[in-house]
Motif scaffolding. Structure first.
Motif, PDB file in Angstrom:
ATOM      1  N   LYS A  68       5.569 -31.041   8.887  1.00 42.44           N
ATOM      2  CA  LYS A  68       4.236 -30.456   8.717  1.00 42.44           C
ATOM      3  C   LYS A  68       3.724 -30.672   7.295  1.00 42.44           C
ATOM      4  CE  LYS A  68       0.737 -28.081  10.296  1.00 42.44           C
ATOM      5  NZ  LYS A  68      -0.163 -28.671  11.330  1.00 42.44           N
ATOM      6  N   PHE A  69       4.636 -30.622   6.347  1.00 41.89           N
ATOM      7  CA  PHE A  69       4.287 -30.825   4.934  1.00 41.89           C
ATOM      8  C   PHE A  69       3.658 -32.205   4.720  1.00 41.89           C
ATOM      9  CE2 PHE A  69       6.019 -32.673   0.917  1.00 41.89           C
ATOM     10  CZ  PHE A  69       5.244 -31.960   0.010  1.00 41.89           C
ATOM     11  N   ILE A  70       4.294 -33.242   5.238  1.00 46.19           N
ATOM     12  CA  ILE A  70       3.780 -34.601   5.077  1.00 46.19           C
ATOM     13  C   ILE A  70       2.471 -34.777   5.845  1.00 46.19           C
ATOM     14  CG2 ILE A  70       4.223 -37.011   5.699  1.00 46.19           C
ATOM     15  CD1 ILE A  70       5.546 -36.075   3.118  1.00 46.19           C
ATOM     16  N   GLU A  71       2.369 -34.136   6.980  1.00 44.68           N
ATOM     17  CA  GLU A  71       1.126 -34.206   7.756  1.00 44.68           C
ATOM     18  C   GLU A  71      -0.046 -33.662   6.942  1.00 44.68           C
ATOM     19  OE1 GLU A  71      -0.527 -31.739  11.523  1.00 44.68           O
ATOM     20  OE2 GLU A  71       1.399 -32.753  11.858  1.00 44.68           O
ATOM     21  N   ILE A  72       0.178 -32.527   6.268  1.00 54.05           N
ATOM     22  CA  ILE A  72      -0.879 -31.926   5.444  1.00 54.05           C
ATOM     23  C   ILE A  72      -1.163 -32.774   4.218  1.00 54.05           C
ATOM     24  CG2 ILE A  72      -1.444 -29.934   3.979  1.00 54.05           C
ATOM     25  CD1 ILE A  72       0.130 -28.196   5.963  1.00 54.05           C
ATOM     26  N   MET A  73      -0.109 -33.298   3.575  1.00 54.76           N
ATOM     27  CA  MET A  73      -0.292 -34.100   2.364  1.00 54.76           C
ATOM     28  C   MET A  73      -1.121 -35.351   2.638  1.00 54.76           C
ATOM     29  SD  MET A  73       0.941 -32.635  -0.306  1.00 54.76           S
ATOM     30  CE  MET A  73       0.728 -34.038  -1.397  1.00 54.76           C
ATOM     31  N   ASN A  74      -1.134 -35.836   3.877  1.00 55.74           N
ATOM     32  CA  ASN A  74      -1.898 -37.037   4.207  1.00 55.74           C
ATOM     33  C   ASN A  74      -3.281 -36.733   4.773  1.00 55.74           C
ATOM     34  OD1 ASN A  74      -0.364 -39.714   3.780  1.00 55.74           O
ATOM     35  ND2 ASN A  74       1.204 -38.346   4.613  1.00 55.74           N
ATOM     36  N   GLN A  75      -3.651 -35.457   4.819  1.00 50.99           N
ATOM     37  CA  GLN A  75      -5.037 -35.117   5.161  1.00 50.99           C
ATOM     38  C   GLN A  75      -5.945 -35.622   4.044  1.00 50.99           C
ATOM     39  OE1 GLN A  75      -5.037 -30.879   5.774  1.00 50.99           O
ATOM     40  NE2 GLN A  75      -3.952 -31.010   7.743  1.00 50.99           N
ATOM     41  N   ARG A  76      -7.086 -36.109   4.397  1.00 50.81           N
ATOM     42  CA  ARG A  76      -7.945 -36.815   3.452  1.00 50.81           C
ATOM     43  C   ARG A  76      -8.225 -36.016   2.179  1.00 50.81           C
ATOM     44  NH1 ARG A  76     -11.252 -41.336   3.804  1.00 50.81           N
ATOM     45  NH2 ARG A  76     -12.945 -41.406   2.277  1.00 50.81           N
ATOM     46  N   GLU A  77      -8.623 -34.746   2.319  1.00 52.27           N
ATOM     47  CA  GLU A  77      -8.985 -33.962   1.131  1.00 52.27           C
ATOM     48  C   GLU A  77      -7.770 -33.683   0.246  1.00 52.27           C
ATOM     49  OE1 GLU A  77     -10.168 -29.912   1.747  1.00 52.27           O
ATOM     50  OE2 GLU A  77      -9.017 -29.710   3.612  1.00 52.27           O
ATOM     51  N   VAL A  78      -6.577 -33.558   0.866  1.00 50.54           N
ATOM     52  CA  VAL A  78      -5.364 -33.269   0.097  1.00 50.54           C
ATOM     53  C   VAL A  78      -4.918 -34.512  -0.674  1.00 50.54           C
ATOM     54  CG1 VAL A  78      -2.950 -32.551   0.208  1.00 50.54           C
ATOM     55  CG2 VAL A  78      -4.642 -31.479   1.712  1.00 50.54           C
ATOM     56  N   LYS A  79      -4.809 -35.628   0.037  1.00 50.53           N
ATOM     57  CA  LYS A  79      -4.328 -36.826  -0.664  1.00 50.53           C
ATOM     58  C   LYS A  79      -5.370 -37.351  -1.647  1.00 50.53           C
ATOM     59  CE  LYS A  79      -5.296 -40.576   2.654  1.00 50.53           C
ATOM     60  NZ  LYS A  79      -4.691 -41.742   3.348  1.00 50.53           N
ATOM     61  N   LYS A  80      -6.647 -37.049  -1.407  1.00 49.00           N
ATOM     62  CA  LYS A  80      -7.682 -37.443  -2.365  1.00 49.00           C
ATOM     63  C   LYS A  80      -7.471 -36.736  -3.699  1.00 49.00           C
ATOM     64  CE  LYS A  80     -12.683 -37.442  -3.138  1.00 49.00           C
ATOM     65  NZ  LYS A  80     -14.027 -37.094  -2.597  1.00 49.00           N
ATOM     66  N   LEU A  81      -7.228 -35.412  -3.648  1.00 44.63           N
ATOM     67  CA  LEU A  81      -6.991 -34.669  -4.887  1.00 44.63           C
ATOM     68  C   LEU A  81      -5.686 -35.117  -5.541  1.00 44.63           C
ATOM     69  CD1 LEU A  81      -7.834 -32.491  -6.872  1.00 44.63           C
ATOM     70  CD2 LEU A  81      -6.639 -30.804  -5.446  1.00 44.63           C
ATOM     71  N   PHE A  82      -4.659 -35.341  -4.725  1.00 45.30           N
ATOM     72  CA  PHE A  82      -3.372 -35.812  -5.259  1.00 45.30           C
ATOM     73  C   PHE A  82      -3.562 -37.142  -5.981  1.00 45.30           C
ATOM     74  CE2 PHE A  82       0.968 -37.563  -4.900  1.00 45.30           C
ATOM     75  CZ  PHE A  82       1.709 -36.471  -5.333  1.00 45.30           C
ATOM     76  N   LEU A  83      -4.331 -38.048  -5.366  1.00 47.21           N
ATOM     77  CA  LEU A  83      -4.590 -39.353  -5.958  1.00 47.21           C
ATOM     78  C   LEU A  83      -5.424 -39.225  -7.232  1.00 47.21           C
ATOM     79  CD1 LEU A  83      -4.360 -42.419  -5.859  1.00 47.21           C
ATOM     80  CD2 LEU A  83      -6.293 -42.468  -4.285  1.00 47.21           C
ATOM     81  N   GLU A  84      -6.415 -38.345  -7.217  1.00 49.75           N
ATOM     82  CA  GLU A  84      -7.223 -38.120  -8.416  1.00 49.75           C
ATOM     83  C   GLU A  84      -6.347 -37.687  -9.584  1.00 49.75           C
ATOM     84  OE1 GLU A  84     -10.409 -35.381  -7.720  1.00 49.75           O
ATOM     85  OE2 GLU A  84     -11.227 -36.547  -6.066  1.00 49.75           O
ATOM     86  N   GLU A  85      -5.405 -36.787  -9.323  1.00 52.96           N
ATOM     87  CA  GLU A  85      -4.525 -36.309 -10.395  1.00 52.96           C
ATOM     88  C   GLU A  85      -3.567 -37.417 -10.848  1.00 52.96           C
ATOM     89  OE1 GLU A  85      -2.761 -32.475  -9.887  1.00 52.96           O
ATOM     90  OE2 GLU A  85      -4.565 -31.620  -8.975  1.00 52.96           O
ATOM     91  N   MET A  86      -3.156 -38.263  -9.914  1.00 54.36           N
ATOM     92  CA  MET A  86      -2.347 -39.428 -10.298  1.00 54.36           C
ATOM     93  C   MET A  86      -3.121 -40.312 -11.269  1.00 54.36           C
ATOM     94  SD  MET A  86      -0.669 -40.625  -6.634  1.00 54.36           S
ATOM     95  CE  MET A  86      -0.354 -42.284  -7.268  1.00 54.36           C
ATOM     96  N   ASN A  87      -4.399 -40.530 -10.978  1.00 54.65           N
ATOM     97  CA  ASN A  87      -5.196 -41.423 -11.808  1.00 54.65           C
ATOM     98  C   ASN A  87      -5.611 -40.785 -13.128  1.00 54.65           C
ATOM     99  OD1 ASN A  87      -5.144 -43.724 -10.160  1.00 54.65           O
ATOM    100  ND2 ASN A  87      -6.770 -42.934  -8.849  1.00 54.65           N
ATOM    101  N   ILE A  88      -5.773 -39.477 -13.141  1.00 51.23           N
ATOM    102  CA  ILE A  88      -6.029 -38.792 -14.408  1.00 51.23           C
ATOM    103  C   ILE A  88      -4.830 -38.926 -15.337  1.00 51.23           C
ATOM    104  CG2 ILE A  88      -6.279 -36.489 -15.459  1.00 51.23           C
ATOM    105  CD1 ILE A  88      -8.078 -35.757 -13.055  1.00 51.23           C
ATOM    106  N   ALA A  89      -3.638 -38.800 -14.765  1.00 51.09           N
ATOM    107  CA  ALA A  89      -2.410 -38.886 -15.571  1.00 51.09           C
ATOM    108  C   ALA A  89      -2.208 -40.276 -16.167  1.00 51.09           C
ATOM    109  CB  ALA A  89      -1.197 -38.503 -14.720  1.00 51.09           C
TER     110      ALA A  89
END
Length: 720
Positions: A635-656
Motif C-alpha cells: 500500500k505504501f508504494i501504491e500511495i508513493m506512486n500517486q501523481r500528487e505524491v510522487k510529484k512532491l517527492f520529485l520536486e524535493e529531489m530536484n530542490i536538493a
C-alpha cells in the motif's frame, strides 16, 4: 620465501607491520610529475610518498601470497587465523572457534597433497592438454606457464580459504563461480578455463553434474570436492557423478589422503597466476582478469598506505570471496596477523549477529549495506516516532558530532555528550572495538558517511579499485572532513586522465582536470584470459589501463569518481547526458533515495527514471506531507506512486540537487519502488554495479508509461 640478507622472519614481519598504519599525512596527497602533461591528457600523478618510484611489495622478502602466509605462520604460529561457527547435536550454533595460523597452514598442505593424489589417480583422466598439465604440473610451473585451474563455488567458508591457500602453496591457479552469474555464464567459465576440479558446497553438486551431462565443452571436469562430509545418504550422488566421469570426494577425505601421501609443493613466483577473476561487469559475457601473485602482494602494499586500522586485530569476512575486494582484504589480514571470522551461513541476514560476537576492529562493506545500516540507525534514533524525546537527544548529539567532524581532516569530533550516545549505539550493535569501516565497489553518499561517522564515532575509508587492479588503488582519509573523494592514488600505481570532449570533461577544467581515469603500475593486471582483443582495447602499448571511469583530480591530488565513460546519450534537443553522474548526484544529495536509474533517448527532450526507497526511511516523509500511514509496503508504494505524491517527492529531489544539475539533467517523472534494482533480475552485477543495457530492457514498459504521463515538473520552480 626468498631470503633477504638472512634477515630473521620476525624482524621482517615486525618491520612490515610497524609501518601500518602510516603515521604521516603526506601519503594522503598526490602530485603531478613535471613534464608529463601531453595534449589531451593530464599530467601523470603519483602519491607523494612514491614520486621517485612505485612500490610493488611490502618487503623484498614478500613476493607471493605463499610468502605472506608462511611469514606470518613462522612468526605467530599460535595466533588465531580463521574462525567458524559450528552447530551442536541439537542444531544450535556454538561460539566462534578459531584455528591457528599453524593449523590452517597444515590443513592447506594436506589438502594440496590430497588434491594432486586424487587427480593423478583419477580413473577419468584423458589425454587432453588440460589433463596433461596435472601429471606434468611441476614442469609446467617451472617453465613459468599456467597449469590447470581449480574452481571454487560456495559462500565464504574456512574450506574456501584453505583451498585457496593450498593452490597458492602449489602454484595452482584458481577461479570462482557465484550464484548470480547464472548457469549460462558459469558453464562458459568452466568451458573456457577447462577446469578439471571444482571445490564447492554440497548443494551445488547435482547442478554441476547435470551441466556436464548437457554440455560437451565441460569434458575436462573430472573431480568435485564437497566442503561438507559425504555420508551414506549421498551414495546416489556419488553414482550420478561417476556416470558422468566425475569422482566425488569430500574435503575431509581429500585432506586425509593428502596427510598420508604428502607431495613436494611447487612454490609460486611473483609472475605465477594466482587467480582468474571473472567479472560480470556491465557487459553480457564475463571477462577473466588474469591476476598474478605479484598483483596480490602489491595490493597488500597499497592497503598499507590507504587503509587505517590495527595490527593483530579481528576482522569479519562478510563480502563474497568470489570478488576481488574480499580477496584483497583477506591477503592483507594474513599479512597483519588478523583473526578472520567467516559468516555462519550464506545468508547476509546474520551480519549483525555475527558482528556482535566477533567485535571486529575493522569491517569492509559495500554502499548498499551502509545505506541500510544508516536507515536502521535513523529509525532507532533521530527518527524514532515512539520515543520523540530520545529522538531529539540523539539528533542533537549526532548533529553536533557532524559539525565538529567538518572542522578539519582528521577531526574526531570529540564531545562528551555526543560520544556518550555514540557509545550506546556501538555497544548495542557490536561495534565496541570498531575503528574503521571500509567501503568500495560504488560511491557512498557523503551524507551517509557523515551520519555513520558521527552516530558510531568511527572512521570510514572510501576506496576505489577494480578487479583489474586487484582491488583498491586509492582510499580516502578515515576522518575526511568533507567526504566524497576516494583519496589520492596509492604508492603502487600512477594515474592520469584522458579528456572526453563529447562528455564535456577536459583536463584544463578550472575545477581540476577531468576525464577517463587511466592506471599503470605493478598492481595492474596483465591480460584478460584468452581474450587478446579485449586486452588490446583496455591496455595500450605503454601499459596504461583505461578504466572506463570518469574522474576529477583536485589540487591535493584527491580522486573523485564522477561518471562512467560508456554511459552517455543525446536528448532530442541535442544535449549530451551522462546518467551515472546524475544518478550519483541524486543519491548523494537526497538521502531518502537508496537507488536511482536515469533514462533518456534522442526521441524525448527530458529524463525519466526509476528510484528505490526504503519503507522505514520514507514513511515519516509521507506522514508529515500527506498525513498517510499505509499499513504495509504494498500500500505504501501504491500511495508513493500517486501523481500528487510522487510529484512532491520529485520536486524535493530536484530542490536538493538544483545547485549541481542543469535543467536538462533533472528528472521529470519517476517510478518509485522498494529495491527495484537487483542482481536477481540481472539489472545489477554481483558487486552492485548497474547493467544499463539490461536495465533499459527490464524497465522499458515503465519508461514508456512515464513518457506517456509527461513531465511532472514543467513550470515548477525549484527555488526554496
Amino acid at each position: 620465501m626468498v631470503p633477504f640478507i638472512n634477515q630473521d622472519p620476525k624482524e621482517i614481519l615486525e618491520l612490515i607491520q610497524s609501518q601500518y598504519p602510516l603515521q604521516t599525512t603526506d601519503h594522503y596527497t598526490a602530485i603531478p610529475l613535471d613534464g608529463t602533461k601531453k595534449n589531451g591528457y593530464s599530467p601523470i600523478y603519483r602519491n607523494s610518498r612514491a614520486v621517485k618510484g612505485l612500490v610493488s611489495v611490502p618487503h623484498p622478502a614478500v613476493r607471493t601470497v605463499k610468502d605472506i602466509f608462511d611469514l606470518t605462520t613462522k612468526v605467530y604460529p599460535k595466533s588465531p587465523c580463521l574462525g567458524v561457527k559450528r552447530k551442536d547435536a541439537k542444531g544450535d550454533y556454538l561460539p566462534y572457534k578459531y584455528d591457528t595460523y599453524e593449523e590452517i597452514s597444515q590443513k592447506a598442505v594436506n589438502f594440496g597433497s590430497g588434491l594432486f593424489f586424487v587427480l593423478e589417480n583419477s580413473p577419468f583422466l584423458t589425454n587432453s592438454s588440460c589433463h596433461a598439465k596435472i601429471s606434468k604440473h611441476k614442469r609446467v610451473v617451472e617453465k613459468n606457464e599456467m597449469s590447470f585451474i581449480l574452481t571454487l563455488y560456495s559462500h565464504n567458508t574456512q574450506e574456501w580459504c584453505i583451498t585457496d591457500l593450498a593452490c597458492a602453496f602449489n602454484s595452482v591457479t584458481t577461479t570462482s563461480l557465484y550464484d548470480t552469474l547464472g548457469p549460462e555464464s558459469s558453464e562458459y567459465i568452466l568451458a573456457l578455463t577447462e577446469s578439471p576440479v571444482i571445490v564447492c558446497t554440497k548443494e551445488k553438486v547435482s547442478g554441476l553434474i547435470q551441466s556436464k551431462k548437457e554440455n560437451k565443452s565441460l569434458s575436462n571436469l573430472i573431480l568435485i570436492v564437497t566442503m561438507e562430509p559425504l555420508t551414506h545418504v549421498d551414495s546416489e550422488l556419488v553414482s550420478l557423478a561417476a556416470k558422468e566421469n566425475i569422482t566425488l570426494h569430500s574435503f575431509e577425505k581429500v585432506s586425509e589422503l593428502g596427510a598420508l601421501s604428502p607431495n613436494d609443493p611447487v612454490s609460486p613466483s611473483p609472475e605465477t597466476v594466482y587467480t582468474i577473476s571473472f567479472t560480470s561487469g556491465t557487459t553480457l559475457k564475463p571477462k577473466g582478469v588474469v591476476l598474478t601473485h605479484g598483483n596480490a602482494v602489491c595490493s597488500s602494499a597499497a592497503l598499507m598506505s590507504i587503509h587505517n586500522g590495527v595490527r593483530h586485530g579481528r576482522s569479519y569476512c562478510f563480502l563474497p570471496l568470489a570478488h576481488i575486494y574480499s580477496r584483497m582484504m583477506l591477503a592483507f589480514s594474513y599479512l597483519m596477523t588478523f583473526s578472520v571470522a567467516m559468516p555462519r551461513s550464506a545468508s547476509p541476514l546474520t551480519l549483525m549477529d555475527d558482528v556482535k560476537e566477533i567485535q571486529p576492529n575493522d569491517l569492509a562493506l559495500v554502499p548498499r549495506v551502509y545505506t541500510r545500516l544508516e536507515s536502521a540507525i535513523r529509525v532507532a534514533t533521530v527518527e524514532n516516532k515512539q520515543k520523540p524525546f530520545m529522538a531529539k537527544l540523539f539528533k542533537h548529539a549526532i548533529d553536533k558530532k557532524i559539525q565538529l567532524m567538518l572542522e578539519r581532516d582528521g577531526a574526531t569530533g570529540a564531545n562528551l555528550f555526543s560520544d556518550m550516545f555514540a557509545g550506546l549505539l556501538r555497544k548495542k550493535m557490536g561495534f565496541n572495538n570498531l575503528l574503521v569501516f571500509g567501503s568500495g565497489s560504488a560511491p557512498l553518499a557523503p551524507d551517509t558517511i557523515k551520519f555513520l561517522k558521527a552516530a558510531l564515532n568511527v572512521g570510514i575509508n572510501q576506496g576505489y579499485g577494480l578487479t583489474e587492479s586487484f582491488g583498491g588503488i586509492c582510499g580516502s582519509r578515515a576522518l575526511e572532513a568533507k567526504p566524497g573523494s576516494c583519496g589520492p592514488i596509492a604508492v603502487t600505481c600512477e594515474a592520469k586522465l584522458k579528456e572526453l570532449p563529447l562528455m564535456n570533461y577536459f583536463v584544463d577544467d578550472a575545477q581540476g582536470p577531468a576525464g577517463e581515469l587511466m592506471l599503470r603500475g605493478p598492481q595492474i593486471f596483465r591480460e584478460y584470459f584468452k581474450n587478446p582483443t579485449e586486452t588490446a582495447k583496455a591496455v595500450d602499448e605503454d601499459g596504461w589501463f583505461s578504466t572506463g571511469d570518469v574522474a576529477r583530480i583536485n589540487s591535493e591530488g584527491l580522486i573523485f569518481i564522477i561518471d562512467r565513460i560508456k554511459n552517455f546519450f543525446k536528448l532530442s534537443q541535442g544535449e549530451y547526458i551522462t546518467p551515472e553522474k546524475i544518478e550519483n548526484v541524486y543519491l548523494s544529495r537526497f538521502p531518502l533515495l537508496t537507488q536511482c536509474f536515469v533514462h533518456g533517448d534522442s526521441y524525448h527532450s527530458h529524463l525519466v527514471g526509476v528510484v528505490g526507497i526504503e519503507y522505514e526511511r520514507v514513511l515519516p516523509w509521507l506522514q508529515s506531507r500527506f498525513r498517510k500511514s499505509p499499513p504495509n509496503t504494498r500500500k505504501f508504494i501504491e500511495i508513493m506512486n500517486q501523481r500528487e505524491v510522487k510529484k512532491l517527492f520529485l520536486e524535493e529531489m530536484n530542490i536538493a540537487t538544483k545547485s549541481v544539475l542543469q535543467g536538462f539533467e533533472r528528472l521529470h517523472n519517476i517510478k518509485i519502488a522498494i529495491e527495484p534494482l537487483k542482481a536477481d533480475n540481472g539489472v545489477l552485477t554481483p558487486t552492485m554495479k548497474l547493467k544499463r543495457e539490461i536495465a533499459t530492457r527490464v524497465f522499458a514498459k515503465d519508461m514508456q508509461v512515464l513518457y506517456q504521463e509527461g513531465s511532472l515538473i514543467r513550470n515548477v520552480s525549484t527555488k526554496l
